[in-house]
Design a protein around this motif. Sequence first.
Motif, short mmCIF file in Angstrom:
data_model
loop_
_atom_site.label_atom_id
_atom_site.label_comp_id
_atom_site.label_asym_id
_atom_site.label_seq_id
_atom_site.Cartn_x
_atom_site.Cartn_y
_atom_site.Cartn_z
N SER A 161 10.79 -18.29 -136.88
CA SER A 161 11.16 -19.29 -135.88
C SER A 161 9.91 -19.83 -135.19
N PHE A 162 10.10 -20.80 -134.36
CA PHE A 162 8.97 -21.45 -133.71
C PHE A 162 8.37 -20.63 -132.58
N GLY A 163 9.11 -19.70 -132.02
CA GLY A 163 8.61 -18.91 -130.90
C GLY A 163 8.82 -19.57 -129.55
N VAL A 164 9.79 -20.46 -129.47
CA VAL A 164 10.05 -21.17 -128.23
C VAL A 164 10.56 -20.21 -127.16
N CYS A 165 11.50 -19.35 -127.51
CA CYS A 165 12.05 -18.40 -126.54
C CYS A 165 10.99 -17.43 -126.06
N THR A 166 10.13 -16.99 -126.95
CA THR A 166 9.05 -16.08 -126.57
C THR A 166 8.09 -16.77 -125.63
N TYR A 167 7.74 -18.00 -125.92
CA TYR A 167 6.83 -18.76 -125.06
C TYR A 167 7.43 -18.97 -123.68
N LEU A 168 8.70 -19.38 -123.64
CA LEU A 168 9.35 -19.60 -122.34
C LEU A 168 9.50 -18.30 -121.56
N GLY A 169 9.80 -17.22 -122.26
CA GLY A 169 9.95 -15.93 -121.59
C GLY A 169 8.65 -15.44 -120.98
N GLU A 170 7.56 -15.59 -121.72
CA GLU A 170 6.26 -15.18 -121.19
C GLU A 170 5.79 -16.11 -120.09
N ARG A 171 6.08 -17.38 -120.22
CA ARG A 171 5.63 -18.37 -119.25
C ARG A 171 6.32 -18.20 -117.89
N PHE A 172 7.65 -17.96 -117.93
CA PHE A 172 8.42 -17.85 -116.70
C PHE A 172 8.79 -16.42 -116.33
N ASN A 173 8.29 -15.44 -117.08
CA ASN A 173 8.52 -14.03 -116.83
C ASN A 173 10.02 -13.70 -116.81
N ILE A 174 10.71 -14.14 -117.87
CA ILE A 174 12.14 -13.91 -118.05
C ILE A 174 12.32 -13.18 -119.38
N SER A 175 13.33 -12.35 -119.46
CA SER A 175 13.63 -11.63 -120.69
C SER A 175 13.92 -12.61 -121.83
N ILE A 176 13.34 -12.35 -122.98
CA ILE A 176 13.50 -13.23 -124.14
C ILE A 176 14.95 -13.24 -124.60
N SER A 177 15.62 -12.10 -124.54
CA SER A 177 17.02 -12.05 -124.98
C SER A 177 17.91 -12.89 -124.07
N LYS A 178 17.60 -12.97 -122.78
CA LYS A 178 18.40 -13.81 -121.88
C LYS A 178 18.20 -15.29 -122.21
N ILE A 179 17.01 -15.66 -122.57
CA ILE A 179 16.76 -17.07 -122.93
C ILE A 179 17.47 -17.40 -124.23
N ARG A 180 17.45 -16.49 -125.19
CA ARG A 180 18.16 -16.73 -126.45
C ARG A 180 19.65 -16.87 -126.21
N LEU A 181 20.21 -15.99 -125.37
CA LEU A 181 21.63 -16.10 -125.06
C LEU A 181 21.95 -17.41 -124.35
N PHE A 182 21.05 -17.86 -123.48
CA PHE A 182 21.25 -19.14 -122.81
C PHE A 182 21.32 -20.26 -123.83
N PHE A 183 20.41 -20.27 -124.81
CA PHE A 183 20.43 -21.31 -125.84
C PHE A 183 21.72 -21.25 -126.66
N ILE A 184 22.17 -20.07 -126.98
CA ILE A 184 23.39 -19.93 -127.79
C ILE A 184 24.61 -20.41 -127.01
N TYR A 185 24.79 -19.91 -125.77
CA TYR A 185 25.95 -20.29 -124.99
C TYR A 185 25.93 -21.77 -124.60
N SER A 186 24.78 -22.26 -124.23
CA SER A 186 24.72 -23.67 -123.83
C SER A 186 24.91 -24.61 -125.02
N SER A 187 24.59 -24.15 -126.21
CA SER A 187 24.81 -25.01 -127.38
C SER A 187 26.30 -25.20 -127.65
#
Length: 68
Positions: A8-34
């Motif tokens: 994958s592109f690593g978007v969730c990892t980048y956003l997680g490291e940038r905003f200090n948020i769990s990567i799994s929470k960001i992935r779940l956000f993308f899945i549910y919001s889609s």
Amino acid sequence: MTFFERYSFGVCTYLGERFNISISKIRLFFIYSSFLAVGFPFVFYFFAGIVLDIRNYVKRVHTRVTDL
């Protein structure tokens, strides 16, 4: 590491490291919001992935040029 995480592109990892948020929470956000937004987050994800890929490419080329 799963196939998708490796290629994958690593978007969730980048956003997680940038905003200090769990990567799994960001992935779940993308899945549910889609499901709620009828796929718009996937468009955002691929656009952000392309931007991050270009950014990494420019950094690599800049590093090689400055090493000369």
